[in-house]
Design an enzyme around this catalytic site. Structure first.
Site, PDB file in Angstrom:
ATOM      1  N   LEU A 153     -13.881  45.860 -25.740  1.00 27.97           N
ATOM      2  CA  LEU A 153     -12.575  45.562 -25.170  1.00 27.97           C
ATOM      3  C   LEU A 153     -11.475  45.991 -26.102  1.00 27.97           C
ATOM      4  CD1 LEU A 153     -13.388  42.066 -23.734  1.00 27.97           C
ATOM      5  CD2 LEU A 153     -13.442  44.261 -22.605  1.00 27.97           C
ATOM      6  N   HIS A 203     -11.253  47.243 -12.537  1.00 30.62           N
ATOM      7  CA  HIS A 203     -10.672  47.048 -13.863  1.00 30.62           C
ATOM      8  C   HIS A 203     -11.288  45.828 -14.552  1.00 30.62           C
ATOM      9  CE1 HIS A 203      -7.596  50.130 -13.920  1.00 30.62           C
ATOM     10  NE2 HIS A 203      -7.213  49.789 -12.703  1.00 30.62           N
ATOM     11  N   LEU A 248     -14.808  46.589 -15.967  1.00 30.70           N
ATOM     12  CA  LEU A 248     -14.821  47.344 -17.219  1.00 30.70           C
ATOM     13  C   LEU A 248     -14.254  46.525 -18.373  1.00 30.70           C
ATOM     14  CD1 LEU A 248     -14.442  51.004 -17.907  1.00 30.70           C
ATOM     15  CD2 LEU A 248     -12.977  49.474 -19.218  1.00 30.70           C
ATOM     16  N   GLU A 249     -13.158  45.834 -18.133  1.00 26.83           N
ATOM     17  CA  GLU A 249     -12.503  45.088 -19.212  1.00 26.83           C
ATOM     18  C   GLU A 249     -13.392  43.990 -19.788  1.00 26.83           C
ATOM     19  OE1 GLU A 249      -9.726  45.648 -20.677  1.00 26.83           O
ATOM     20  OE2 GLU A 249      -8.640  47.008 -19.358  1.00 26.83           O
ATOM     21  N   THR A 250     -14.183  43.350 -18.927  1.00 32.17           N
ATOM     22  CA  THR A 250     -14.959  42.186 -19.356  1.00 32.17           C
ATOM     23  C   THR A 250     -16.460  42.434 -19.431  1.00 32.17           C
ATOM     24  OG1 THR A 250     -15.222  41.351 -17.100  1.00 32.17           O
ATOM     25  CG2 THR A 250     -13.253  40.634 -18.315  1.00 32.17           C
TER      26      THR A 250
END
Length: 264
Positions: A19, A125, A128-130
């Site tokens: 991240l 999103h 991917l972010e988490t």
């Protein structure tokens, strides 16, 4: 005509990257661009005239988000995270829907296809972010304090990425807190302790800065520029490819064409 993004399938989507911080988006008025270390480049962005927990759209289409974000859809994403992840049991569909009560326009504005695409984009999103909702807090997060008289940093706090969209930077926390009713500058960690507030903070950012542009047809690539402009223009192609890949995957699951302008 939709862009051809060949070579991306569910099997070829790269694993989520570690991240990374949001690139600064300045609020209230455009500021001069500043240079930051590495790729964290500041970007001027005008705050909408009204920043509230809901948007001003009055017309909703016939969809309800619960008809689209089903347990099968949501659990199909979260089940890919390891059982050891901090997000297991924290990110729940119930918490998402409770947070969504403050944002009735999410996934219900524009055409039915707009609804499906918006839901696919938000969850692309977040995935991917988490890391498929594995992480609540940014890995190896720094302080992320930028001098701002309206949103002064607490020197004892870190404004690292937290939540589905990894909200970052003191001014994001300050304005989110002001809007949602918590002390974002002095208690930013509240986002990672309350699952409903966690979803609300990311939905706040989405509905304030992304929603209207996406519904107006700016395309998925524009959402990447808003959420993390530092990966665009060839800087981090794997990140862009990952986001687009998840978006295409979820659009396929929901039976909607992804539209054009996918990349940034």
């Amino acid at each position: 005509m939709a862009l051809s993004f060949t070579g991306i399938t569910a099997a070829t989507i790269p694993k989520p990257l570690l991240l990374h911080p949001r690139n600064p988006i300045t609020f209230l008025k455009p500021l001069k661009l500043h240079h930051h270390h590495h790729h964290h480049q500041q970007r001027s962005f005008l705050l909408p005239l009204r920043a509230s927990t809901t948007t001003t759209t009055t017309h909703h289409n016939a969809f309800t988000v619960a008809d689209i974000v089903t347990p099968e859809f949501f659990n199909g994403i979260t089940s890919k995270a390891s059982a050891k992840c901090e997000g297991k049991g924290f990110y729940t569909l119930d918490a998402f829907f409770k947070a969504l009560e403050s944002y009735p326009d999410f996934g219900r504005a524009g055409s039915p296809d707009d609804s499906l695409r918006e839901i696919a984009a938000f969850f692309a999103h977040a995935t991917l972010e988490t890391g498929h909702f594995c992480y609540i807090n940014q890995v190896n997060g720094k302080v992320y304090c930028e001098e701002n008289p309206d949103y002064p940093c607490n020197p004892e706090k870190k404004y690292l990425g937290r939540g589905p969209l990894q909200l970052t930077w003191n001014y994001n926390y300050g304005l989110a807190g002001r809007t949602l009713g918590f002390d974002g500058l002095n208690s930013p960690e509240l986002i990672s302790q309350d699952p409903v507030l966690c979803f609300k903070a990311s939905l706040w950012f989405w509905m304030t800065y992304v929603h209207k542009r996406f519904i107006s047809g700016e395309g998925f690539g524009d959402t990447i520029r808003i959420i993390n402009p530092g990966v665009c223009n060839g800087r981090f192609p794997k990140d862009v490819k990952g986001r687009v890949g998840y978006y295409l995957d979820y659009c396929g699951m929901l039976g909607v064409q992804p539209g054009d302008k996918l990349c940034c």
